[in-house]
Scaffold this motif. Structure first.
Motif, PDB file in Angstrom:
ATOM      1  N   TRP A 149      -6.535  -8.980  -4.005  1.00 59.29           N
ATOM      2  CA  TRP A 149      -7.025  -8.236  -5.160  1.00 59.29           C
ATOM      3  C   TRP A 149      -5.841  -7.590  -5.863  1.00 59.29           C
ATOM      4  O   TRP A 149      -4.970  -6.989  -5.211  1.00 59.29           O
ATOM      5  N   PRO A 168     -10.156 -10.375  -7.529  1.00 62.74           N
ATOM      6  CA  PRO A 168      -9.662 -11.254  -6.456  1.00 62.74           C
ATOM      7  C   PRO A 168      -8.991 -12.517  -6.985  1.00 62.74           C
ATOM      8  O   PRO A 168      -9.455 -13.137  -7.939  1.00 62.74           O
ATOM      9  N   HIS A 215     -16.149  -6.396  -3.144  1.00 60.72           N
ATOM     10  CA  HIS A 215     -15.002  -6.178  -2.267  1.00 60.72           C
ATOM     11  C   HIS A 215     -15.340  -6.449  -0.811  1.00 60.72           C
ATOM     12  O   HIS A 215     -14.581  -6.073   0.076  1.00 60.72           O
TER      13      HIS A 215
END
Length: 334
Positions: free
Chosen positions: A76, A86, A126
């Motif tokens: 990321w 990402p 995430h």
């Protein structure tokens, strides 16, 4: 006749004008839209080094950090944690102790960066979700561990910098799985074929699915509880020579539930049946993280010394703790 000729000429002129207008209109409609200028592309590089804070994989000879050619990690990059996006970085060569990863794409702010592995896991925001199946993990041959990278998820720390750069800082990865290492010695008088090694519990204490939030460096959730996990050896089994030498087998596992009060059996499977298994009290599995739990924890090796005789299985187990912090891991030799 003159009027007719004038009228005919007039109609021809009108038709010609109409056709000219039509052609002009089609030409305008068919003109392609202007292509916006392409965004500048940059090759971003990430050099990962074997440090005391990083233990990425296990090499069957040195127990050092190892990447394999073609490995990918999701990195990321952004101005801060919340805006980071990402990107898949890959290594063409892999490496022992270090590896060089690259990604080429539009320029991006990377003052904040962090990573998760494997890149082919399921990403939601995430969060990385990955599988460690209870069965069907196959080791192709003794003393090799290339099957591990499919299942050994890792998370890096979060690095914040004052400026962006095409070269990212070295990231320190943490293992999100544990590892069972079986040292097999055939002390009998004939070769033995081993088709699988199975470890089973008296209750559902092993997990088959892990989940981690980027930047947390720990497995934040495990699910899919089962009572047994196993490692298959080769296609139908591997022959263990009667040479009294040691041969290694590796089984990755997710952190388990607390084994307090559970009984564990370790079973050697052969094409003709099972060798005598042994029983292990859950309390004998060390408190590796100092959290008061008796479990197989992430980031630790657990070594089983298995000595095979004609009809018996003699065993010993050592908890391999401290390897993640960079301490020397000594492999016991009987």
């Amino acid at each position: 006749m003159k009027k007719e000729r004038k009228t005919l000429q007039f109609l021809i002129i009108l038709l010609a004008c109409a056709q000219a207008l039509t052609w002009q209109g089609c030409t305008q409609e068919d003109t392609p839209m202007a292509t916006p200028p392409a965004m500048p592309h940059t090759t971003y590089e990430l050099h990962l080094h074997d440090t005391a804070a990083t233990r990425v994989s296990v090499d069957e000879n040195s127990y050092r950090f190892r990447w394999d050619a073609g490995d990918q990690i999701t990195v990321w990059m952004g101005s801060d944690f919340d805006t980071a996006q990402p990107y898949a970085f890959s290594t063409a060569d892999g490496g022992m102790g270090s590896a060089h990863f690259k990604y080429t794409g539009p320029e991006t702010d990377n003052r904040t960066c962090f990573a998760l592995y494997p890149a082919n896991g399921q990403l939601t925001g995430h969060t990385l979700t990955w599988e460690v199946p209870a069965t069907n993990i196959v080791q192709a041959d003794f003393n090799q561990s290339r099957h591990l990278h499919h299942y050994r998820a890792m998370a890096s720390n979060v690095v914040n910098r004052s400026e962006s750069s095409a070269t990212l800082p070295n990231l320190h990865f943490r293992q999100l799985t544990g590892l069972l290492i079986f040292r097999l010695t055939n002390n009998g008088e004939r070769p033995r074929t081993i088709s699988a090694i199975r470890i089973e519990s008296t209750r559902h204490t092993f997990y088959t699915q892990g989940q981690c939030d980027a930047g947390s460096e720990t497995a934040t959730q495990t699910s899919g509880a089962v009572s047994a996990v196993s490692l298959k050896l080769g296609n139908g089994g591997l022959e263990l020579p009667a040479d009294k030498k040691t041969y290694m087998a590796y089984l990755p596992i997710l952190p388990t539930a607390d084994l307090q009060g559970a009984m564990l059996n370790v079973v050697i499977e052969t094409p003709t049946g099972e060798l005598n298994s042994f029983t292990l009290n859950g309390e004998e599995v060390g408190d590796a993280d100092g959290n008061g739990k008796h479990d197989f924890a992430a980031s630790y090796y657990y070594l089983f010394n298995l000595s095979l005789k004609e009809s018996n299985l003699i065993w010993d187990m050592d908890n391999m703790v401290g390897w993640q912090e960079g301490e020397t891991v000594e492999i016991p030799v009987d």
